[in-house]
Design a protein around this motif. Sequence first.
Motif, PDB file in Angstrom:
ATOM      1  N   GLU A   8     -61.081 -35.150  15.191  1.00  0.00           N
ATOM      2  CA  GLU A   8     -59.939 -35.331  16.099  1.00  0.00           C
ATOM      3  C   GLU A   8     -59.288 -33.989  16.424  1.00  0.00           C
ATOM      4  O   GLU A   8     -58.852 -33.773  17.553  1.00  0.00           O
ATOM      5  N   ASP A   9     -59.225 -33.074  15.462  1.00  0.00           N
ATOM      6  CA  ASP A   9     -58.728 -31.720  15.746  1.00  0.00           C
ATOM      7  C   ASP A   9     -59.631 -31.042  16.772  1.00  0.00           C
ATOM      8  O   ASP A   9     -59.145 -30.418  17.719  1.00  0.00           O
ATOM      9  N   ALA A  10     -60.938 -31.145  16.580  1.00  0.00           N
ATOM     10  CA  ALA A  10     -61.888 -30.535  17.516  1.00  0.00           C
ATOM     11  C   ALA A  10     -61.696 -31.111  18.915  1.00  0.00           C
ATOM     12  O   ALA A  10     -61.697 -30.369  19.901  1.00  0.00           O
ATOM     13  N   ARG A  11     -61.515 -32.406  18.999  1.00  0.00           N
ATOM     14  CA  ARG A  11     -61.301 -33.069  20.293  1.00  0.00           C
ATOM     15  C   ARG A  11     -60.037 -32.543  20.966  1.00  0.00           C
ATOM     16  O   ARG A  11     -60.050 -32.203  22.147  1.00  0.00           O
ATOM     17  N   ARG A  12     -58.964 -32.472  20.219  1.00  0.00           N
ATOM     18  CA  ARG A  12     -57.684 -31.998  20.767  1.00  0.00           C
ATOM     19  C   ARG A  12     -57.813 -30.559  21.266  1.00  0.00           C
ATOM     20  O   ARG A  12     -57.350 -30.227  22.357  1.00  0.00           O
ATOM     21  N   PRO A  33     -56.738 -23.339  12.490  1.00  0.00           N
ATOM     22  CA  PRO A  33     -56.710 -22.094  13.271  1.00  0.00           C
ATOM     23  C   PRO A  33     -58.095 -21.474  13.471  1.00  0.00           C
ATOM     24  O   PRO A  33     -58.416 -21.004  14.569  1.00  0.00           O
ATOM     25  N   GLU A  34     -58.937 -21.474  12.442  1.00  0.00           N
ATOM     26  CA  GLU A  34     -60.283 -20.916  12.606  1.00  0.00           C
ATOM     27  C   GLU A  34     -61.127 -21.803  13.511  1.00  0.00           C
ATOM     28  O   GLU A  34     -61.889 -21.302  14.349  1.00  0.00           O
ATOM     29  N   LEU A  35     -60.984 -23.125  13.385  1.00  0.00           N
ATOM     30  CA  LEU A  35     -61.705 -24.035  14.270  1.00  0.00           C
ATOM     31  C   LEU A  35     -61.294 -23.799  15.719  1.00  0.00           C
ATOM     32  O   LEU A  35     -62.134 -23.788  16.617  1.00  0.00           O
ATOM     33  N   THR A  36     -60.014 -23.573  15.943  1.00  0.00           N
ATOM     34  CA  THR A  36     -59.519 -23.295  17.292  1.00  0.00           C
ATOM     35  C   THR A  36     -60.220 -22.067  17.866  1.00  0.00           C
ATOM     36  O   THR A  36     -60.699 -22.081  19.007  1.00  0.00           O
ATOM     37  N   LEU A  86     -73.721 -25.168  13.410  1.00  0.00           N
ATOM     38  CA  LEU A  86     -73.060 -26.381  12.957  1.00  0.00           C
ATOM     39  C   LEU A  86     -71.918 -25.971  12.045  1.00  0.00           C
ATOM     40  O   LEU A  86     -72.016 -24.988  11.310  1.00  0.00           O
ATOM     41  N   VAL A  87     -70.835 -26.734  12.120  1.00  0.00           N
ATOM     42  CA  VAL A  87     -69.607 -26.410  11.399  1.00  0.00           C
ATOM     43  C   VAL A  87     -69.244 -27.567  10.481  1.00  0.00           C
ATOM     44  O   VAL A  87     -69.123 -28.713  10.933  1.00  0.00           O
ATOM     45  N   ARG A  88     -69.064 -27.276   9.194  1.00  0.00           N
ATOM     46  CA  ARG A  88     -68.568 -28.270   8.241  1.00  0.00           C
ATOM     47  C   ARG A  88     -67.056 -28.378   8.468  1.00  0.00           C
ATOM     48  O   ARG A  88     -66.310 -27.471   8.092  1.00  0.00           O
ATOM     49  N   LEU A  89     -66.618 -29.462   9.084  1.00  0.00           N
ATOM     50  CA  LEU A  89     -65.203 -29.572   9.434  1.00  0.00           C
ATOM     51  C   LEU A  89     -64.299 -29.630   8.208  1.00  0.00           C
ATOM     52  O   LEU A  89     -63.158 -29.167   8.269  1.00  0.00           O
ATOM     53  N   ASP A  90     -64.803 -30.143   7.095  1.00  0.00           N
ATOM     54  CA  ASP A  90     -63.963 -30.192   5.898  1.00  0.00           C
ATOM     55  C   ASP A  90     -63.862 -28.836   5.192  1.00  0.00           C
ATOM     56  O   ASP A  90     -63.149 -28.696   4.202  1.00  0.00           O
ATOM     57  N   ALA A  91     -64.557 -27.817   5.736  1.00  0.00           N
ATOM     58  CA  ALA A  91     -64.535 -26.483   5.117  1.00  0.00           C
ATOM     59  C   ALA A  91     -63.876 -25.430   6.008  1.00  0.00           C
ATOM     60  O   ALA A  91     -63.899 -24.253   5.675  1.00  0.00           O
ATOM     61  N   ILE A  92     -63.312 -25.856   7.127  1.00  0.00           N
ATOM     62  CA  ILE A  92     -62.700 -24.909   8.059  1.00  0.00           C
ATOM     63  C   ILE A  92     -61.265 -25.355   8.332  1.00  0.00           C
ATOM     64  O   ILE A  92     -60.986 -26.557   8.391  1.00  0.00           O
ATOM     65  N   ASP A  93     -60.363 -24.379   8.468  1.00  0.00           N
ATOM     66  CA  ASP A  93     -58.985 -24.764   8.793  1.00  0.00           C
ATOM     67  C   ASP A  93     -58.830 -24.832  10.314  1.00  0.00           C
ATOM     68  O   ASP A  93     -59.676 -24.347  11.072  1.00  0.00           O
TER      69      ASP A  93
END
Length: 133
Positions: A5-9, A102-105, A93-100
């Motif tokens: 959901e963060d990635a979507r936003r 701000p870094e995902l943004t 590929l990104v492990r979403l449970d391992a990234i915060d």
Amino acid sequence: MASLEDARRIALALPGATEKVSWGSLHWRVRDKGFAWERPLRKGDLAALGDDAPAGEVLGVRVADLEEKDALIAAEPDVFFTVPHFDGYPAVLVRLDAIDVPELTEVVIDAWLDRAPTKLRETFLRERGSGPA
């Protein structure tokens, strides 16, 4: 820890970004060029990764080239990884449970910048105070 959901936003906040479901997963595009997508691991991925396969949500993101892909995986192997399906393809590929968040943004914006048309990218960067790419 980030989520799909963060990635979507993040993705949908970018200029010209659209969302569609393809192959049963969410994909984000800019002018019909994909820059990020939900990427559940498949049977072959799980076999290739073995015990290193993440259990949480995974996001695929486009990167500029294979050198950037290798650099991300080398710098943060707990966050970024690949599977044989993406060999020779500029994506990680990104492990979403391992990234915060701000870094995902940053990662999603970089993927968008790689795929966005020049004028849209330059306008975005100028408005952020980053200047043209």
